[in-house]
Scaffold this motif. Structure first.
Motif, mmCIF file in Angstrom:
data_model
loop_
_atom_site.group_PDB
_atom_site.id
_atom_site.type_symbol
_atom_site.label_atom_id
_atom_site.label_comp_id
_atom_site.label_asym_id
_atom_site.label_seq_id
_atom_site.Cartn_x
_atom_site.Cartn_y
_atom_site.Cartn_z
ATOM 1 N N GLY A 15 18.514 -38.064 32.788
ATOM 2 C CA GLY A 15 18.475 -39.486 32.476
ATOM 3 C C GLY A 15 18.077 -39.666 31.028
ATOM 4 O O GLY A 15 17.707 -38.706 30.339
ATOM 5 N N ASP A 16 18.142 -40.902 30.543
ATOM 6 C CA ASP A 16 17.827 -41.184 29.142
ATOM 7 C C ASP A 16 16.331 -41.324 28.893
ATOM 8 O O ASP A 16 15.892 -41.311 27.741
ATOM 9 C CB ASP A 16 18.550 -42.455 28.685
ATOM 10 N N VAL A 17 15.550 -41.480 29.953
ATOM 11 C CA VAL A 17 14.081 -41.489 29.846
ATOM 12 C C VAL A 17 13.561 -40.520 30.892
ATOM 13 O O VAL A 17 13.892 -40.638 32.071
ATOM 14 C CB VAL A 17 13.504 -42.899 30.073
ATOM 15 N N GLN B 128 15.207 -55.609 35.406
ATOM 16 C CA GLN B 128 16.369 -54.786 35.746
ATOM 17 C C GLN B 128 16.341 -53.403 35.104
ATOM 18 O O GLN B 128 17.253 -52.598 35.324
ATOM 19 C CB GLN B 128 17.652 -55.513 35.311
ATOM 20 N N LEU B 129 15.313 -53.092 34.326
ATOM 21 C CA LEU B 129 15.272 -51.822 33.600
ATOM 22 C C LEU B 129 14.910 -50.672 34.533
ATOM 23 O O LEU B 129 13.811 -50.634 35.095
ATOM 24 C CB LEU B 129 14.265 -51.894 32.447
ATOM 25 N N GLU B 130 15.830 -49.736 34.698
ATOM 26 C CA GLU B 130 15.578 -48.560 35.527
ATOM 27 C C GLU B 130 14.640 -47.589 34.815
ATOM 28 O O GLU B 130 14.558 -47.563 33.585
ATOM 29 C CB GLU B 130 16.905 -47.841 35.831
ATOM 30 N N LYS B 131 13.954 -46.758 35.595
ATOM 31 C CA LYS B 131 12.999 -45.812 35.009
ATOM 32 C C LYS B 131 13.678 -44.740 34.164
ATOM 33 O O LYS B 131 13.025 -44.111 33.335
ATOM 34 C CB LYS B 131 12.156 -45.165 36.110
ATOM 35 N N THR B 132 14.974 -44.539 34.375
ATOM 36 C CA THR B 132 15.696 -43.516 33.613
ATOM 37 C C THR B 132 16.394 -44.086 32.386
ATOM 38 O O THR B 132 17.113 -43.361 31.695
ATOM 39 C CB THR B 132 16.750 -42.838 34.505
ATOM 40 N N ASP B 133 16.201 -45.387 32.108
ATOM 41 C CA ASP B 133 16.897 -46.034 30.991
ATOM 42 C C ASP B 133 15.904 -46.620 29.995
ATOM 43 O O ASP B 133 14.747 -46.884 30.319
ATOM 44 C CB ASP B 133 17.804 -47.166 31.502
ATOM 45 N N VAL C 95 12.616 -39.772 25.367
ATOM 46 C CA VAL C 95 13.506 -40.932 25.401
ATOM 47 C C VAL C 95 14.721 -40.642 24.529
ATOM 48 O O VAL C 95 14.589 -40.331 23.336
ATOM 49 C CB VAL C 95 12.790 -42.198 24.880
ATOM 50 N N LYS C 96 15.904 -40.770 25.104
ATOM 51 C CA LYS C 96 17.136 -40.525 24.355
ATOM 52 C C LYS C 96 17.434 -41.709 23.447
ATOM 53 O O LYS C 96 17.467 -42.859 23.895
ATOM 54 C CB LYS C 96 18.308 -40.292 25.316
ATOM 55 N N ILE C 97 17.639 -41.425 22.159
ATOM 56 C CA ILE C 97 17.975 -42.466 21.189
ATOM 57 C C ILE C 97 19.489 -42.544 21.013
ATOM 58 O O ILE C 97 20.072 -43.625 21.005
ATOM 59 C CB ILE C 97 17.289 -42.196 19.838
ATOM 60 N N ASP C 98 20.131 -41.411 20.846
ATOM 61 C CA ASP C 98 21.586 -41.326 20.763
ATOM 62 C C ASP C 98 21.999 -39.904 21.120
ATOM 63 O O ASP C 98 21.180 -39.129 21.640
ATOM 64 C CB ASP C 98 22.118 -41.771 19.393
#
Length: 321
Positions: free
Chosen positions: A138-140, A53-58, A149-152
């Motif tokens: 996106g976060d990734v 279920q992991l999206e490429k942007t997450d 990659v976004k951590i916070d």
């Protein structure tokens, strides 16, 4: 000139304001990559999080456990290049890599420790810099030479091929700081960090993985699932990870054992699994403790008994849905 020597300690007291943009070389962290037609399905059967279920942007937290449900590694999982990447402390990788490769011979998947350079970009201006590197949101995000990659809210991880990493470092206006400051933010966010000496000591819930969406209770089977499920549905887990604060006279190396007050006596409580010390001696850390302790329980380092430590509020809830 060795670019890795450009990152200097930043001496901060607990009341100092941080620079708006900082860059660090995360030399004590590593990445395990999985590439191949079966990478998704193979990883799905190995870890606690839902890879399918992991999206490429997450990105998502997850854990890789042994058959008894004890944790080999806690990682952040994300899509990277043509496969997946697990971002985790480097000291874990030797044992974890051997374990996660055990059954790979039966699948079309290549598993390896990446040689990419890991950089941490952080501060209130960090996201603006990331926005300039990629038109995607996106976060990734794929960027030239690797991934961001976004951590916070104020931190981004950059996983870059070495030449691109060196170019980024050379052209960055960020203050270059030593990586211990990154750990400070991990502790403040109560993000689980385990090193080699903590491998196979804890189940995922003792490291708060369920509160960070690092465990899927709806996916199919994976190694250690039986224990992880029992901990949720039968309430067998009696431990959790907490933030603690105190004062130390010097940098902590081996003096990591905490005791808790029981009446007028002191008993062993746990070992700091991560710590950060400010220049004024204020120190914070993460520790796995019994999850039924009162929030005002007094703690102390066994090696520095004159300084009392306290349990701090977590930035998330440990209550089950």
């Amino acid at each position: 000139m060795d670019w890795s020597n450009d990152f200097a300690p930043l001496s901060l007291s607990s009341s100092d304001t941080l620079p708006d943009l900082m860059l660090t070389h995360l030399s004590s962290w590593g990445v395990v990559t999985l590439v191949g037609n079966d990478a998704k399905s193979y990883l799905q059967g190995q870890v606690t999080c839902d890879v399918v279920q992991l999206e490429k942007t997450d990105s998502t937290f997850g854990a890789h456990c042994d058959a008894k449900g004890k944790v080999w590694s806690v990682f952040r999982l994300f899509h990277h290049n043509d496969g997946y990447a697990l971002f985790e402390p480097k000291s874990l990788i030797e044992k974890q890599l051997a374990e996660i490769k055990k059954y790979a011979i039966f699948s079309k998947v290549e598993i390896a420790q990446s040689q990419d350079v890991l950089l941490g970009l952080f501060g209130k201006d960090a996201e603006a810099v990331i926005d300039s590197l990629s038109p995607e949101r996106g976060d990734v995000r794929p960027i030239e030479g690797g991934s961001a990659v976004k951590i916070d809210q104020q931190r981004w991880l950059l996983v870059l091929e070495q030449s691109h990493a060196i170019s980024f470092i050379d052209n960055s206006i960020a203050e270059k700081v030593e990586q211990s400051l990154w750990r400070r933010f991990d502790i403040e966010a109560a993000l689980p960090i385990i090193e080699q000496n903590e491998q196979c000591e804890h189940i995922p819930q003792a490291l708060n993985l369920q509160a960070l969406d690092g465990i899927s209770f709806k996916k199919g089977c994976y190694t250690g699932q039986e224990t992880v499920a029992r901990a949720k549905y039968r309430g067998i887990n009696k431990r959790a990870m907490f933030i603690v604060k105190g004062h130390t006279a010097n940098e902590l190396d081996e003096d990591l054992d905490l005791e808790r007050a029981v009446g007028e006596n002191w008993r062993g409580a746990g070992k700091l699994i991560a710590s950060y010390r400010f220049s004024d001696g204020e120190t914070m850390g993460l520790v796995v403790l019994p999850n039924n302790l009162e929030s005002d329980t007094q703690l102390r380092l066994s090696s520095q008994p004159d300084s009392i430590w306290s349990i701090q509020p977590l930035p998330y809830s440990l209550d089950d849905e």
